[in-house]
Design a protein around this motif. Structure first.
Motif, PDB file in Angstrom:
ATOM      1  N   VAL A  38      -5.576  -3.844  -2.921  1.00  0.00           N
ATOM      2  CA  VAL A  38      -6.527  -2.887  -2.313  1.00  0.00           C
ATOM      3  C   VAL A  38      -6.600  -3.153  -0.810  1.00  0.00           C
ATOM      4  O   VAL A  38      -6.916  -4.258  -0.382  1.00  0.00           O
ATOM      5  CB  VAL A  38      -7.938  -3.005  -2.933  1.00  0.00           C
ATOM      6  CG1 VAL A  38      -8.891  -1.974  -2.323  1.00  0.00           C
ATOM      7  CG2 VAL A  38      -7.883  -2.840  -4.454  1.00  0.00           C
ATOM      8  N   TYR A  39      -6.302  -2.109  -0.038  1.00  0.00           N
ATOM      9  CA  TYR A  39      -6.256  -2.251   1.417  1.00  0.00           C
ATOM     10  C   TYR A  39      -7.092  -1.164   2.075  1.00  0.00           C
ATOM     11  O   TYR A  39      -7.026  -0.006   1.678  1.00  0.00           O
ATOM     12  CB  TYR A  39      -4.818  -2.119   1.925  1.00  0.00           C
ATOM     13  CG  TYR A  39      -3.886  -3.134   1.342  1.00  0.00           C
ATOM     14  CD1 TYR A  39      -3.644  -4.336   1.998  1.00  0.00           C
ATOM     15  CD2 TYR A  39      -3.244  -2.896   0.119  1.00  0.00           C
ATOM     16  CE1 TYR A  39      -2.782  -5.285   1.448  1.00  0.00           C
ATOM     17  CE2 TYR A  39      -2.385  -3.840  -0.436  1.00  0.00           C
ATOM     18  CZ  TYR A  39      -2.165  -5.030   0.232  1.00  0.00           C
ATOM     19  OH  TYR A  39      -1.328  -5.966  -0.314  1.00  0.00           O
ATOM     20  N   MET A  40      -7.874  -1.556   3.086  1.00  0.00           N
ATOM     21  CA  MET A  40      -8.600  -0.560   3.874  1.00  0.00           C
ATOM     22  C   MET A  40      -8.050  -0.566   5.289  1.00  0.00           C
ATOM     23  O   MET A  40      -7.888  -1.619   5.897  1.00  0.00           O
ATOM     24  CB  MET A  40     -10.099  -0.861   3.926  1.00  0.00           C
ATOM     25  CG  MET A  40     -10.894   0.278   4.569  1.00  0.00           C
ATOM     26  SD  MET A  40     -12.541  -0.217   5.164  1.00  0.00           S
ATOM     27  CE  MET A  40     -12.140  -0.760   6.838  1.00  0.00           C
ATOM     28  N   MET A  41      -7.747   0.624   5.800  1.00  0.00           N
ATOM     29  CA  MET A  41      -7.311   0.724   7.191  1.00  0.00           C
ATOM     30  C   MET A  41      -8.497   1.196   8.016  1.00  0.00           C
ATOM     31  O   MET A  41      -9.075   2.247   7.756  1.00  0.00           O
ATOM     32  CB  MET A  41      -6.136   1.684   7.293  1.00  0.00           C
ATOM     33  CG  MET A  41      -4.949   1.139   6.509  1.00  0.00           C
ATOM     34  SD  MET A  41      -3.381   1.888   6.959  1.00  0.00           S
ATOM     35  CE  MET A  41      -3.040   1.101   8.542  1.00  0.00           C
ATOM     36  N   GLU A  42      -8.843   0.363   8.999  1.00  0.00           N
ATOM     37  CA  GLU A  42     -10.029   0.649   9.821  1.00  0.00           C
ATOM     38  C   GLU A  42      -9.638   1.365  11.106  1.00  0.00           C
ATOM     39  O   GLU A  42      -8.717   0.947  11.801  1.00  0.00           O
ATOM     40  CB  GLU A  42     -10.752  -0.662  10.153  1.00  0.00           C
ATOM     41  CG  GLU A  42     -12.042  -0.414  10.926  1.00  0.00           C
ATOM     42  CD  GLU A  42     -12.696  -1.698  11.426  1.00  0.00           C
ATOM     43  OE1 GLU A  42     -12.316  -2.801  10.976  1.00  0.00           O
ATOM     44  OE2 GLU A  42     -13.593  -1.587  12.288  1.00  0.00           O
ATOM     45  N   GLN A  71      -0.152   6.802   9.958  1.00  0.00           N
ATOM     46  CA  GLN A  71      -0.207   5.330  10.059  1.00  0.00           C
ATOM     47  C   GLN A  71      -0.481   4.699   8.689  1.00  0.00           C
ATOM     48  O   GLN A  71      -0.007   3.616   8.390  1.00  0.00           O
ATOM     49  CB  GLN A  71      -1.306   4.905  11.030  1.00  0.00           C
ATOM     50  CG  GLN A  71      -1.039   5.336  12.474  1.00  0.00           C
ATOM     51  CD  GLN A  71      -2.166   4.891  13.396  1.00  0.00           C
ATOM     52  OE1 GLN A  71      -2.564   3.730  13.424  1.00  0.00           O
ATOM     53  NE2 GLN A  71      -2.703   5.826  14.168  1.00  0.00           N
ATOM     54  N   VAL A  72      -1.279   5.410   7.886  1.00  0.00           N
ATOM     55  CA  VAL A  72      -1.590   4.905   6.540  1.00  0.00           C
ATOM     56  C   VAL A  72      -0.313   4.913   5.702  1.00  0.00           C
ATOM     57  O   VAL A  72       0.012   3.929   5.032  1.00  0.00           O
ATOM     58  CB  VAL A  72      -2.693   5.771   5.876  1.00  0.00           C
ATOM     59  CG1 VAL A  72      -2.982   5.291   4.459  1.00  0.00           C
ATOM     60  CG2 VAL A  72      -3.959   5.763   6.724  1.00  0.00           C
ATOM     61  N   LYS A  78       5.474  -0.149   4.064  1.00  0.00           N
ATOM     62  CA  LYS A  78       5.802  -1.555   4.366  1.00  0.00           C
ATOM     63  C   LYS A  78       5.468  -2.467   3.195  1.00  0.00           C
ATOM     64  O   LYS A  78       6.108  -3.488   2.986  1.00  0.00           O
ATOM     65  CB  LYS A  78       5.009  -2.022   5.591  1.00  0.00           C
ATOM     66  CG  LYS A  78       5.724  -1.773   6.898  1.00  0.00           C
ATOM     67  CD  LYS A  78       5.001  -2.492   8.016  1.00  0.00           C
ATOM     68  CE  LYS A  78       5.450  -1.937   9.363  1.00  0.00           C
ATOM     69  NZ  LYS A  78       4.517  -2.284  10.420  1.00  0.00           N
ATOM     70  N   ILE A  79       4.398  -2.079   2.452  1.00  0.00           N
ATOM     71  CA  ILE A  79       3.888  -2.957   1.400  1.00  0.00           C
ATOM     72  C   ILE A  79       4.591  -2.721   0.066  1.00  0.00           C
ATOM     73  O   ILE A  79       4.812  -3.647  -0.708  1.00  0.00           O
ATOM     74  CB  ILE A  79       2.350  -2.767   1.262  1.00  0.00           C
ATOM     75  CG1 ILE A  79       1.664  -3.395   2.478  1.00  0.00           C
ATOM     76  CG2 ILE A  79       1.804  -3.373  -0.028  1.00  0.00           C
ATOM     77  CD1 ILE A  79       0.192  -3.115   2.575  1.00  0.00           C
ATOM     78  N   THR A  80       4.946  -1.474  -0.220  1.00  0.00           N
ATOM     79  CA  THR A  80       5.524  -1.154  -1.533  1.00  0.00           C
ATOM     80  C   THR A  80       6.569  -0.045  -1.415  1.00  0.00           C
ATOM     81  O   THR A  80       6.517   0.761  -0.483  1.00  0.00           O
ATOM     82  CB  THR A  80       4.409  -0.711  -2.519  1.00  0.00           C
ATOM     83  OG1 THR A  80       4.998  -0.358  -3.769  1.00  0.00           O
ATOM     84  CG2 THR A  80       3.637   0.492  -2.003  1.00  0.00           C
TER      85      THR A  80
END
Ligand SMILES: [Zn+2]
Length: 311
Positions: A38-42, A71-72, A78-80
């Motif tokens: 779980v990632y939040m982009m601020e 950007q999200v 990059k992660i998956t």
């Protein structure tokens, strides 16, 4: 001489508009890990956050602004290597529900509450078309509308996780939607929770919908569930990993603080203009909140809504 100054004024205006647009385009989204998967982009400017959940079967994205959702997507890539399968928006405001276009290659299913779906097919659709003419971030793109609209809520079983998607009601906006993911002990609160920042007044295409007593009631409803949640993820402001329900209490306290300050002055016979002049800061923890200019909006909302006068 007059003509020169006119030309200069026009030039300055164009320059100012370009600068404004430049500032908007430069919004930076910073990745924060909330818990595994779980990632939040601020948003660097305090505008809308975006959260994504990575599962074995793909990715679910909660909130997407046309100005920053690229950007999200880049962070997800990059992660998956899994595809974005579901999109859910917290409410219909432009900074939360306009960016589905960026994920089009993955053909995700977009889920929203019925009020959001209505807004996105009506005034938000019109606003998007208008902004295509004037704003770089909108040019050449389309407003993707929800595939599924639900009334009270729905449960999505996806990638081994359970997503309780709920239409909480009208508080910040016309239809505030949250997601509770029990396996992750995470609750995505949308704009019902803003941290360390004065909240916005829930616009949908420049009409303001925030109802203060409704907002407090929705926070009460969520708190009354007493969910085993470590982190309530905010719609704006930094995520406080592990702070739990204290964030919701602080948010409710914000409206109590304004209500106290405004109602005291109404009883003293003060006008809205006087109250706005006097009340520049809220007491306690709220004195340090960012985007202080937004306090004025909630003084207005509170002043009218307390007296049942205007919106
Ligand atoms: Zn927002």
């Amino acid at each position: 001489m007059k003509r020169i100054s006119l030309v200069f004024t026009a030039f300055a205006l164009v320059a100012a508009i370009c600068l404004t647009q430049g500032a908007v385009a430069a919004d930076k989204m910073t990745l924060n890990k909330v818990t595994d998967g779980v990632y939040m982009m601020e948003n660097s400017r305090g505008s809308s956050n975006s959260t994504f959940v990575v599962t074995d079967d793909g990715v679910l994205v909660f909130d997407f602004d046309i100005r920053t959702a690229d950007q999200v997507l880049a962070a997800i890539r990059k992660i998956t290597n899994k595809k974005v399968r579901y999109l859910v928006s917290s409410h219909s405001a432009g900074d939360h529900a306009t960016g589905a276009w960026h994920f089009r290659e993955d053909k995700p299913v977009y889920i929203a509450s019925r009020p959001q779906s209505r807004d996105l097919n009506m005034q938000e659709a019109q606003e998007f078309e208008e902004r295509k003419e004037s704003r770089a971030a909108y040019k050449g793109k389309d407003l993707i509308k929800p595939d599924i609209a639900f009334d009270d809520g729905m449960t999505l079983y996806f990638g081994g996780l359970t997503f309780h998607i709920k239409h909480e009601g009208q508080g910040h906006s016309t239809g505030d939607t949250t997601i509770y993911i029990p396996q992750k002990r995470v609750f995505l609160a949308g704009d019902l929770l803003d941290t360390e920042i004065h909240p916005g007044q829930g616009s949908s295409s420049n009409t303001y919908y925030s109802v203060i007593d409704g907002w407090m009631r929705l926070l009460d409803n969520i708190m009354a569930r007493d969910l085993p949640v470590d982190t309530y993820v905010p719609g704006h402001g930094p995520v406080h990993v592990g702070r739990g329900v204290a964030d919701l209490k602080e948010q409710k306290g914000y409206f109590i603080a304004i209500r106290d300050e405004v109602s005291k002055r109404i009883q003293e016979g003060k006008s809205l203009a006087q109250i706005r002049k006097e009340l520049k800061k809220l007491p306690g923890v709220y004195a340090k909140y960012k985007r202080g200019s937004r306090l004025r909006n909630f003084i207005n909302r509170t002043y009218y809504q307390l007296q049942g006068k205007r919106w």
